[in-house]
Design a protein around this motif. Structure first.
Motif, PDB file in Angstrom:
ATOM      1  N   THR A  11      -1.455   3.451  10.900  1.00 25.82           N
ATOM      2  CA  THR A  11      -1.752   3.861  12.052  1.00 25.82           C
ATOM      3  C   THR A  11      -3.328   3.924  12.268  1.00 25.82           C
ATOM      4  O   THR A  11      -3.976   3.621  13.068  1.00 25.82           O
ATOM      5  N   SER A  12      -4.114   4.077  10.969  1.00 26.09           N
ATOM      6  CA  SER A  12      -5.728   3.913  11.050  1.00 26.09           C
ATOM      7  C   SER A  12      -6.221   2.660  10.871  1.00 26.09           C
ATOM      8  O   SER A  12      -7.346   2.234  10.870  1.00 26.09           O
ATOM      9  N   GLY A  13      -5.493   1.769  10.067  1.00 20.62           N
ATOM     10  CA  GLY A  13      -6.022   0.227   9.864  1.00 20.62           C
ATOM     11  C   GLY A  13      -5.109  -0.609   9.344  1.00 20.62           C
ATOM     12  O   GLY A  13      -3.917  -0.170   9.193  1.00 20.62           O
ATOM     13  N   PHE A  33      -9.134   0.465  12.174  1.00 25.02           N
ATOM     14  CA  PHE A  33      -9.213   0.378  13.584  1.00 25.02           C
ATOM     15  C   PHE A  33     -10.384   1.299  14.192  1.00 25.02           C
ATOM     16  O   PHE A  33     -10.277   2.441  13.584  1.00 25.02           O
ATOM     17  N   GLN A  34     -11.029   1.056  14.867  1.00 24.49           N
ATOM     18  CA  GLN A  34     -12.157   1.668  15.628  1.00 24.49           C
ATOM     19  C   GLN A  34     -11.598   2.681  16.545  1.00 24.49           C
ATOM     20  O   GLN A  34     -12.093   3.892  16.651  1.00 24.49           O
ATOM     21  N   ASP A  35     -10.641   2.386  17.394  1.00 24.27           N
ATOM     22  CA  ASP A  35      -9.959   3.240  18.278  1.00 24.27           C
ATOM     23  C   ASP A  35      -8.832   3.955  17.804  1.00 24.27           C
ATOM     24  O   ASP A  35      -8.472   3.922  16.822  1.00 24.27           O
ATOM     25  N   VAL A  40      -4.816   1.290  20.332  1.00 25.04           N
ATOM     26  CA  VAL A  40      -4.858   0.024  19.446  1.00 25.04           C
ATOM     27  C   VAL A  40      -3.591  -0.724  19.993  1.00 25.04           C
ATOM     28  O   VAL A  40      -2.354  -0.513  20.124  1.00 25.04           O
ATOM     29  N   THR A  41      -4.274  -2.033  20.612  1.00 23.36           N
ATOM     30  CA  THR A  41      -3.393  -2.627  21.269  1.00 23.36           C
ATOM     31  C   THR A  41      -2.981  -3.810  20.362  1.00 23.36           C
ATOM     32  O   THR A  41      -3.448  -4.273  19.190  1.00 23.36           O
ATOM     33  N   GLN A  46      -3.719  -8.095  16.342  1.00 20.27           N
ATOM     34  CA  GLN A  46      -3.874  -9.611  16.010  1.00 20.27           C
ATOM     35  C   GLN A  46      -5.242  -9.934  15.475  1.00 20.27           C
ATOM     36  O   GLN A  46      -5.297 -10.694  14.372  1.00 20.27           O
ATOM     37  N   GLU A  47      -6.331  -9.403  16.005  1.00 21.92           N
ATOM     38  CA  GLU A  47      -7.396  -9.699  15.612  1.00 21.92           C
ATOM     39  C   GLU A  47      -7.623  -9.174  14.016  1.00 21.92           C
ATOM     40  O   GLU A  47      -8.316  -9.711  12.961  1.00 21.92           O
ATOM     41  N   ALA A  48      -7.144  -7.977  13.765  1.00 21.70           N
ATOM     42  CA  ALA A  48      -7.117  -7.258  12.272  1.00 21.70           C
ATOM     43  C   ALA A  48      -6.522  -8.255  11.504  1.00 21.70           C
ATOM     44  O   ALA A  48      -6.762  -8.588  10.282  1.00 21.70           O
ATOM     45  N   LEU A  49      -5.348  -8.901  11.936  1.00 23.55           N
ATOM     46  CA  LEU A  49      -4.518  -9.845  11.044  1.00 23.55           C
ATOM     47  C   LEU A  49      -5.230 -11.014  10.601  1.00 23.55           C
ATOM     48  O   LEU A  49      -5.568 -11.195   9.112  1.00 23.55           O
TER      49      LEU A  49
END
Ligand code: ADP
Length: 422
Positions: A11-13, A33-35, A40-41, A46-49
């Motif tokens: 949930t946090s990243g 995740f910043q948000d 978190v969309t 996708q960007e995180a991946l």
């Protein structure tokens, strides 16, 4: 040398871990995740991946043989024929499914795992009532969609993620009652977690410098991945998570289910991972003590002596496991003036609830408890470990690893689940 990559979406990243053939960690990468979780969309997933993957050193990435991803259980989304999300996902704790529960109750068997406002199936039924549903072709879990981004095949899941969709993990098929819901959408084809699905899409392999024959495997859920990381393997071995809440998981040769207590079993190869979750836990400790106080006061407790204080520590009214009573009041009195005594009472009482939880699982038919691994913020507390061992009467040890990404890397290696490859 061959390496294996496990990716964990929490949930946090997101986190990634690369292990070698001996299961030793070779690289760890993170993307916080910043948000807030609700903001978190899928675009951010996708960007995180891809940012995670890029952070892995080139020479390791070139030798990765297989990848698996775990997502947050019951975080689900609808996508169109090209795999693009048609609406915002529903996150694991989204309870809008409560609006369709009555309908679901009339069709699903009594006490079934899907009969919860946050189950994947309740979420799907809620989604069916939304205007965007007409554009959707596939219903996917978070982990399914992220794996799709890597291998390019739509409509594939694993039987850990699919449990709360109603998939019958014993018969390995969707149950007949599910057809009565007449949901006009492609439900995922369900594979055993860790099964190779396909090679990486060639454009992804080339862009990121992976081998073209790197395999993407069926994934799992966050909590099962953490179980796989713990080191527990044999029937009777368990993992207690002492985080904000108290979560018990006991590996067993028999399956146990009872929705009244929120007890259900995940399939782990030839075995069953039985479990339940109580609302008691670290969140209550946090109400009274800072982490530093928890450490220093715990050192002053004599763990060999039982505290006579009999609490049921809760933040608010109600628990489900091991006591199923939505009106169960928090019991936190009498409160002694001495904070050491108060903390002793709290740790002792949570340990009693844990022991009662394992007793309940065993009464329902799970294997006899033989060893308890521990994860979460409370795992580092040696005093608590000693108090718990006194109640549980079995060895209590720290989890070997607690990171879900590590468990998922083992899954990619094919060594995650006993019996799966036998
Ligand atoms: P979450 O479930 O939120 O991920 P964590 O696993 O990070 O939780 O654990 C956080 C919890 O651990 C907090 O609620 C805190 O009260 C508890 N905790 C932290 N340190 C200790 C300690 N030394 N002894 C007991 N509990 C602790």
């Amino acid at each position: 040398m061959d390496f294996y990559l496990g990716i964990d979406f929490g949930t946090s990243g997101a986190r990634g871990m690369v292990v070698d053939e001996e299961a030793s960690i070779q690289a760890q990468v993170r993307y916080p995740f910043q948000d807030s979780p609700a903001a978190v969309t899928p675009k951010i997933w996708q960007e995180a991946l891809f940012v995670l993957v890029q952070q892995i050193p080139d020479q390791l990435r070139r030798e990765i043989k297989a990848i698996a991803i775990n997502g947050t259980s019951s975080t689900v989304l609808l996508v169109d024929a090209a795999g693009n999300p048609t609406d915002a996902p529903l996150l694991y704790n989204d309870a809008r499914g409560s609006l369709v529960l009555e309908h679901l109750r009339s069709i699903a068997p009594p006490n079934h795992t899907v009969l919860s406002a946050t189950s994947s199936l309740a979420k799907l039924l809620w989604m069916r009532q939304q205007p965007s549903f007409s554009e959707a072709r596939y219903f996917l879990h978070q982990a399914d969609w992220l794996a799709f981004l890597l291998h390019g095949q739509l409509g594939i899941s694993d039987y850990h993620n699919a449990l709360k969709l109603g998939y019958d993990v014993e018969e390995l098929k969707y149950p007949e009652w599910l057809e009565k819901l007449q949901i006009p959408i492609q439900l995922p084809k369900v594979l055993p977690p860790g099964t190779p699905i396909a090679q990486l899409r060639p454009e992804i392999a080339d862009k990121f410098g992976f081998r073209r024959d790197c395999l993407v495997c069926a994934g799992t859920t966050d909590s099962i991945a953490a179980f796989l990381a713990s080191g527990a393997k044999l029937p009777g071995e368990a993992v207690t998570s002492l985080g904000s809440t108290l979560v018990l998981k006991l590996l067993s040769r028999t399956r146990v289910e009872d929705a009244r207590y929120g007890i259900y079993s995940h399939r782990l190869g030839d075995l069953w991972l039985t479990g339940g979750a109580s609302n008691t836990g670290g969140a209550v400790l946090k109400q009274f003590f800072t982490n530093t106080e928890l450490e220093s006061l715990s050192r002053e407790i004599d763990a060999s002596k039982a505290s006579e204080l009999d609490y049921y520590p809760l933040l608010k009214v109600g628990d489900r496991f091991p006591i199923n009573d939505p009106n169960l009041p928090p019991r936190l009195s009498p409160r002694p003036d001495n904070p050491v005594e108060f903390l002793h009472g709290l740790l002792e009482s949570i340990a009693r609830i844990e022991a009662r939880g394992y007793e309940l699982l065993q009464q329902m038919g799970a294997d006899k408890l033989s060893r308890v691994y521990t994860a979460g913020g409370g795992a580092a507390n040696d005093t608590w470990t000693a108090i718990r061992a006194r109640h549980l009467q079995v060895p209590v040890v720290a989890s070997v690893y607690t990171e879900a990404a590590y468990g998922t890397a083992l899954l990619a290696m094919g060594g995650g689940i006993k019996g799966e490859q036998e």
